[in-house]
Every structure is written in C-alpha cells, then in structure tokens.
Design a protein around this motif. Structure first.
Motif: not given
Length: 416
Positions: A109, A113-114, A119, A146, A149-150, A153
């Motif tokens: 990574t 990550a958000p 999220l 997106d 992927r997020d 993460l």
C-alpha cells in the motif's frame, strides 16, 4: 465426434429437440418437471425431444427458455442469426473497471486508507443512489472501483482486532453492492468471486447484519443458477437463519429486517420448486417480522419492509404459476409505496408476469411500460420481461403487436 462424446447444443446441425434435451439435462430437470412448469406433460416433452412432435410455437419456446434460464435464445433454437440475451444482458461499459478492482490482489500500500466514517458515508450514498437513479448500474459502476480498493485498504491497515472486524463488515457491504452490478453481466465467474468474497469477509467480521446480507445475496446466486443449485441455496439460507433467529429478541431493526428477507427467500426457493404450502408459510413468517418494523423503515440493501410484503406475495404467486392469485395480490400491493426505483421496476415485472399468466397480455405490456419508466436498466436485464415482450411482438392483434414492438426497441431486442 466420438460415440461417447456429449453433444454440444451450440453446434449445428442439432435440431430443436436435441438442444432441448441437452439443456434440460444440464439443468437437472426431468421431462415431467419441465412439462409441468410449461403447462405440458412429460410425454409431450419427450415427443418434442425425440422429434415425434414438431417444434413448438414461439410463445412456448420462450416459456421453455424462461424455465430453463437459457441465457441466449439461440442456445435453444440453434438460429445464430438472431441472438437475444434473456437472463444475461450485454456487458455494461463499466464492467471492465469493476472486474479489474475485484481481481486486484494488493499486497503493498502506498496510500492511507480513508477513515471508517468516510467509507461508511460513501457506502450510504452509493446505496441511496442505487435506489433513486433510473440508470442505477451506471451510477454504482462508477463508484465501485474506488470503493473496493478503499475498503480493502481499510482491512489491511486496521491496527486493532475491532477495527479489522469493522473494516471487514464494510468490505462485505461493498461486495454486496458489487453483486447487484455484476448480476446478469456476461461473466458468471466474476459473480461467484464477488459472492464468495463477500461471504468470507462477512463471516470474518462476525457482524450479524453483514453475514445476513452476504447470505441473502449468495442464496439468490445459487437459486438463479437453476434447479440443481436449489439445495445449495437452502443450505446457505437456512443455516444463516438458524444463526440469526436466536439474536432476534434484542436485535436491531437492520438485523430483524435481514432475517425477514432471508425468511422470504426460503419461501421464494420453495415456490420455484412448486411447494405451495411451504412457500406461503415462509411468506407468512416474513410478514410477521415485517410487522415488527417501524412503519417507515426500509432496509437499504434488500428493500425488506412492511411495504415490500405485497410485492413478495405477487412473486410467490407467480412462481407457483397461480395466475388469478398473482393478479389479486398485484391489486392489493401498492407499488408507489416502494421507494427504490429498481425494486419498484422489479415489482412491476412480477405483476406483468402475473397478468400474462392470467391471460391479460395488454395489461402485462402496460405494466412493463411502467417498469421501464421506473428503471430502464432493471427491465433491460430481466429475462421474464423480455420473454413477454418478444411473445407479444408476434401477436396477431395489431395494436398489441405495435405496443410490444415499441417496447422491444427500447429494450434493444429489436432495431429501431
């Protein structure tokens, strides 16, 4: 081809009866089962398969295609010059990007990550968009890469066990959203990857609601794969119900709703099997759960609510081939109370199936027009709707044929 080789139903010069026999056998159906589902006898099916009886009329062929869940009508007819997708739509323009995100296997990574709250808010907006947009596949197809992927993460970068479980619950929800997009796309393997990953993420999250949603979608995937998968559908469904039911006395509205949705799914599968008493018994149990929910409650994924039970009753009656009962249930259900546009369109399609069963094709076409107005991307991928439209496009009544043909053009079944 050797004497022991299995014939390929997609290779000429196999005739209609041979194709029918191969496709029926692959679905694990007996001649009596298929005959009963299309209003014929087992001996009639044998007669068609052996060539003793001639190829049936178009309306019967379309009904057979519906029962066998034939993806492309040419698979059954052998006519490769006219290819009509029934239960499989054309690949959506955003399918490639979604598939790439699903297939990615990130081990390193390079960004953070958000936050979990961020999220969660994006997921809530995505579900709201899916329910409100007529072009819902386009909308969620743009958001999914997106989100996938997020969410991945967030799981990888979780620092505590509780953070990891929360991240897994969010990831499972993202895969649930993805399954709505991937369904009826020309990539069955992708659908099963999404379903299985969602189920695993939900189990590892230990979140009852996430587990219920993933099981609900996996049950549908098995059932839509055909009669040979009904037992697998029941296995996932009933095992999850056994896990959730002890939690109901202290459950949140969301957990109660997903339990009710799974209860109805058990009835739906029973209806597909033709088990009338079992199907309506599960519907009654689901309705009792819906009655425990607040009046305005609406489950964000399954649409389970008090309002949806009328639509579910129409579905049960249609799957049991009870034309009169499905029309009575359609009259009692109020589609306007269903907030979700795609779910409202799906209900209209089920109503249309009921009217078709009851011998009211003009009302069926008018109802399909309402479905198209609610959510064009729902009816475009629905094999039941396509079957009705194609059948009535061959009607001997000019006004009906014209109405069906106009709708067929909108669905991409006929050239403008």
């Amino acid at each position: 081809m050797s004497r022991d080789a299995t014939p390929d139903p997609y290779a000429d010069p196999l005739v209609f009866g041979q194709r029918l026999q191969i496709l029926r056998t692959r679905k694990g159906m007996t001649r009596e089962q298929l005959g009963g589902l299309v209003g014929k006898s087992g001996s009639w099916v044998k007669g068609v398969e052996t060539g003793r009886l001639k190829t049936p009329r178009l309306e019967v062929i379309l009904h057979i295609a519906e029962v066998l869940r034939v993806r492309d009508l040419s698979d059954l007819t052998g006519d490769q010059s006219v290819r009509v997708d029934l239960f499989m739509g054309p690949g959506h323009p955003r399918l490639g990007a979604v598939k790439t995100a699903v297939d990615a296997f990130p081990l390193t990574t390079q960004r953070e990550a958000p936050p979990a709250a961020h999220l969660s808010a994006r997921l809530a907006r995505a579900w709201a968009a899916r329910h409100s947009a007529p072009n819902h596949r386009e909308v969620i197809g743009a958001l999914l890469p997106d989100l996938i992927r997020d969410a991945q993460l967030a799981v990888r970068q979780a620092e505590t066990a509780s953070e990891r479980r929360a991240g897994l619950a969010a990831l499972a929800e993202v895969y649930s959203l993805a399954q709505f997009f991937v369904a009826y796309q020309p990539d069955a393997a992708l659908l099963w990857r999404v379903a299985e990953r969602g189920l695993i993420a939900a189990q590892e999250s230990e979140d009852p609601h996430a587990i219920g949603v993933a099981a609900w979608l996996t049950t549908q995937a098995h059932r839509d794969a055909g009669p040979t998968h009904y037992e697998a559908a029941d296995a996932v469904n009933l095992e999850t119900l056994a896990y959730l039911e002890p939690l109901l006395p202290d459950a949140s509205d969301d957990v109660l709703a997903i339990t009710g949705a799974l209860t109805f799914e058990a009835g739906y599968t029973a209806a597909r099997r033709g088990q009338t008493g079992t199907a309506w018994r599960y519907w009654d149990q689901a309705r009792a759960m819906a009655d425990r929910l607040p009046d305005a409650y609406y489950h964000p994924v399954t649409s389970f609510s008090r309002a949806i039970m009328g639509a579910h009753a129409v579905t049960v009656a249609v799957e049991l081939h009870q034309g009169g009962e499905s029309v009575r249930q359609a009259a009692a259900a109020d589609a306007v109370t269903i907030p979700s546009r795609p779910r409202r369109a799906r209900h209209r399609i089920e109503e249309a199936r009921g009217y078709q069963l009851d011998g009211q094709p003009d009302v069926a076409l008018a109802t399909l027009t309402k479905a198209h107005e609610a959510a064009p991307e729902t009816i475009k991928y629905n094999g039941y709707a396509k079957r009705i439209v194609l059948e009535e496009a061959e009607s001997r009544i000019p006004a009906r044929r014209r109405r069906a043909s106009e709708l067929a053009v909108k669905l991409g079944l006929l050239a403008a």
